[in-house]
Design an enzyme around this catalytic site. Sequence first.
Site, mmCIF file in Angstrom:
data_model
loop_
_atom_site.group_PDB
_atom_site.id
_atom_site.type_symbol
_atom_site.label_atom_id
_atom_site.label_comp_id
_atom_site.label_asym_id
_atom_site.label_seq_id
_atom_site.Cartn_x
_atom_site.Cartn_y
_atom_site.Cartn_z
ATOM 1 N N CYS A 194 -13.619 1.319 -3.474
ATOM 2 C CA CYS A 194 -14.281 1.702 -4.720
ATOM 3 C C CYS A 194 -13.848 3.081 -5.201
ATOM 4 O O CYS A 194 -14.390 3.615 -6.152
ATOM 5 C CB CYS A 194 -15.791 1.619 -4.581
ATOM 6 N N HIS A 233 12.346 5.836 -31.725
ATOM 7 C CA HIS A 233 11.837 6.306 -30.441
ATOM 8 C C HIS A 233 10.312 6.289 -30.411
ATOM 9 O O HIS A 233 9.674 5.791 -29.490
ATOM 10 C CB HIS A 233 12.357 7.725 -30.179
HETATM 11 C C1 PEP Z 1 -14.872 8.047 -3.237
HETATM 12 O O1 PEP Z 1 -14.984 9.082 -2.614
HETATM 13 O O2 PEP Z 1 -13.811 7.404 -3.324
HETATM 14 C C2 PEP Z 1 -16.012 7.502 -3.990
HETATM 15 C C3 PEP Z 1 -15.929 6.348 -4.596
HETATM 16 O O3 PEP Z 1 -17.108 8.303 -4.056
HETATM 17 P P1 PEP Z 1 -17.253 9.547 -5.051
HETATM 18 O O4 PEP Z 1 -16.093 9.498 -5.998
HETATM 19 O O5 PEP Z 1 -18.535 9.362 -5.741
HETATM 20 O O6 PEP Z 1 -17.220 10.691 -4.129
#
Ligand code: PEP
Length: 878
Positions: free
Chosen positions: A833, A455
Amino acid sequence: MAKKYCYLFSEGNAKMRELLGGKGANLAEMTGMGLPVPQGFTISTEACTQYYEDGRQINPDIQAEIMEYISKMENICGKKFGDNENPLLVSVRSGARASMPGMMDTILNLGLNEKVVNVIADKSGNPRWAWDCYRRFIQMYSDVVMEVGKKYFEQLIDKMKEEKGVTQDVELTADDLKTLANQFKAEYKSKIGEEFPDDPKEQLFGAVKAVFRSWDNPRANYYRMQNDIPYSWGTAVNVQMMAFGNMGDTSGTGVAFTRNPATGEKKLMGEFLMNAQGEDVVAGVRTPMPIDKMKEIMPEVYEQFQKICNTLENHYRDMQDMEFTIEDKHLYMLQTRNGKRTAAAAIKIACDLIDEGMISEKDAIMQIDPKTLDALLHPQFDAAALKKAKPIGNALPASPGAATGEIVFTAEDAVAEGKKGKKVILVRLETSPEDIEGMHYAQGILTVRGGMTSHAAVVARGMGTCCVSGCGAIKMDEENKQFTLNGKVYKEGDVISLDGSTGNIYGEGIPTVAADTSSGYFGRIMELSDKYKALAVRTNADTPADAKQAASFGAQGIGLCRTEHMFFEPDRIAAFREMICSDTVEEREAALAKIEPMQQSDFEKLYEALGGYPVTIRFLDPPLHEFVPTTEEDIAALAKAQNKTVAQIKQIIADLHEFNPMMGHRGCRLTVTYPEIAKMQTSAIIKAAINVKKKHPDWNIVPEIMIPLTGEVKELAFVKKVVVATADELIEKSKSGLKYEVGTMIEIPRAALTADEIAKEAEFFCFGTNDLTQMTFGFSRDDAGKFLPSYYENKIYESDPFARLDQAGVGKLMDMAVTLGKKTRPTMHCGICGEHGGDPSSIEFCHKIGLDYVSCSPYRVPIARLSAAQANIKNPRK
Ligand code: PEP
Ligand code: MG
């Protein structure tokens, strides 16, 4: 016509995975291929869903259908369920759509009772076998169906072995096993308050219910969350005629892979145990023999097995993981599936299969689980330090990687220490599925028992966690939380290291170095990913070092540079605090003047690291509470620098206090209040770009200036005006002809809802899905972790919306914003992002809604490249 819930193996095939589960579909497929499979039937995943809909009951119609299929099975097998003369004994095993190794429950030898066991003991002339089956059945049924707990039975076995002066279960005689079976029944009665059930029908429904129920046990729920498997899928149940590997020295059971699941080497690899039943091999209780040994012991069976392995691999066009049993020299296949493998093995196997003409490039891409690539990117031991270190022991190299950490002895301790950010090595006699969360938190896993397919080994490989297994030389003292190895005692908290590639154990910490991704296979898979993907993959990088790392992993630009993160170092934070704690514009401008050269020089390095790829720089977005000084020493230093009293600084800090800083004075709100910040940052970005462009005239440097946390087009217009005035003046003066873009993050639902308006000002959108998730759900990204577990437990959410994009809600806003934005400005580019930019299922969604790029942390860039290719293969962009 009434809905059908049961399917004989001869009625199904591999394509019916959703209905029959992976195991059932493949048993059916193997049956169709004419391979030796003990026959039986599958109770479908829909029956499981129905069981939950009926309030955890198997309704009478389904019960009747199951009994109808038992009689069909009796006809096929020529035995009768519950018969005293010629009894049909069965296994009852779970089998979900996606393989969940060791996550759910299995019951073997079902159909036995006091009468039947005596009949089969007489008829076979092998009473040892008969009683071994019965005691195993009582043990498994009590544990799995009635949840009595394995340990009571194991204690009784250990006691019996001690009394008889033997060390192995196989050394117990028929009489010993009979005594054990009776002791087990007594144990059952004392725990449950009723006799152990004799009626095979009652046993069968108890077992089927237990499998359905196991779909909802904590370890299955945890595994599903980790692997994005929906709760709604349910599990199928396979009822199969028993093949007995515990009939004596001409019987056995084992597991094998058609290729090495750790390295990918094309060579049959596996393990087996003579005179044993299924659980013994994977449970790691006895250390099994390598499969090659079977060649010596039973050459004909080995040859037959090898042929079947080739047939299966050619048929499925992928590495197979198989279970088999030999009953008195007759080979039976109990399972085949595409085998779990390490990332290193996955990329080698995929490339080899292309070269062998077995699969296409696209198939190869689809075959690799992007998340596993992580293991390839993580550190290995520093070679020089490793040379000097002397191993204190060696065991099986079960899952590669290098791990150094403090010893813990329980999964709970691993979780607790891991959560504190400590690096730990989990040392166990053997692991069981209950340990999974602890294994997740551990840097490495060391077990005393168990082989390469135990496992611990299977699960660690799946997770990409380093694991060394089967170190029998360890003398474990769990009670006192210590073990002895090579004459030395190691206690909880002592630091050790494991090398999952050699199986070496070291009694010290060994430094690690960055992973080497230059293996030909890795490069080739990445190249293929780029060939088939439509999304660009950028990185979130705040420092030149991060940017370089990401570029080496193939990042095609920076999608987010969080400029506030450039001020974490002690020599920089002082200037930043002066800026925050200024009273007047003059004071702030003086602080900004100190900051500007730091920013400009960092930006130049970022452009250099990305070699002409686009770089998006986001304006300061600091939640102020994270940056104000808190210690008396720092406050005094700031007072001195600002020519203020300590009391004045403390007052400024008090004034800056916000009840909800995440929804406070951050993002573009800061620049609306203090436009001089926007001026300084624009100036640093533009001057850096002009300088780098001078050095590299052939690079297409177009700075992308990103305004965070916009919710209203007018606030964006306000900040943009400052940016444009500053940038144009500098560009004019430099005669560089530099082009630049001003865009915004979409992080506030209002921005998404009014994206057509926002796009009048914004030249690009980048979805900040961390904040967009926070604001859409209305719960704080810092605090949600406290209550989200109750939501998972109650099946309200199946996964963490901050890790895996909530497509129904947040995703809908994104989709709407892209459509609205492009209506206003068809040429605009859009990306993501937030953390989701590195998550495979979220990447697939981003691909579908037509984003141009995803941006993620440097170590997730390869994962994103592969995921983007998979997304485009599944849903090709026109
Ligand atoms: C987000 O809000 O997704 C972003 C990339 O900005 P931060 O995480 O810096 O607030
Ligand atoms: Mg944000």
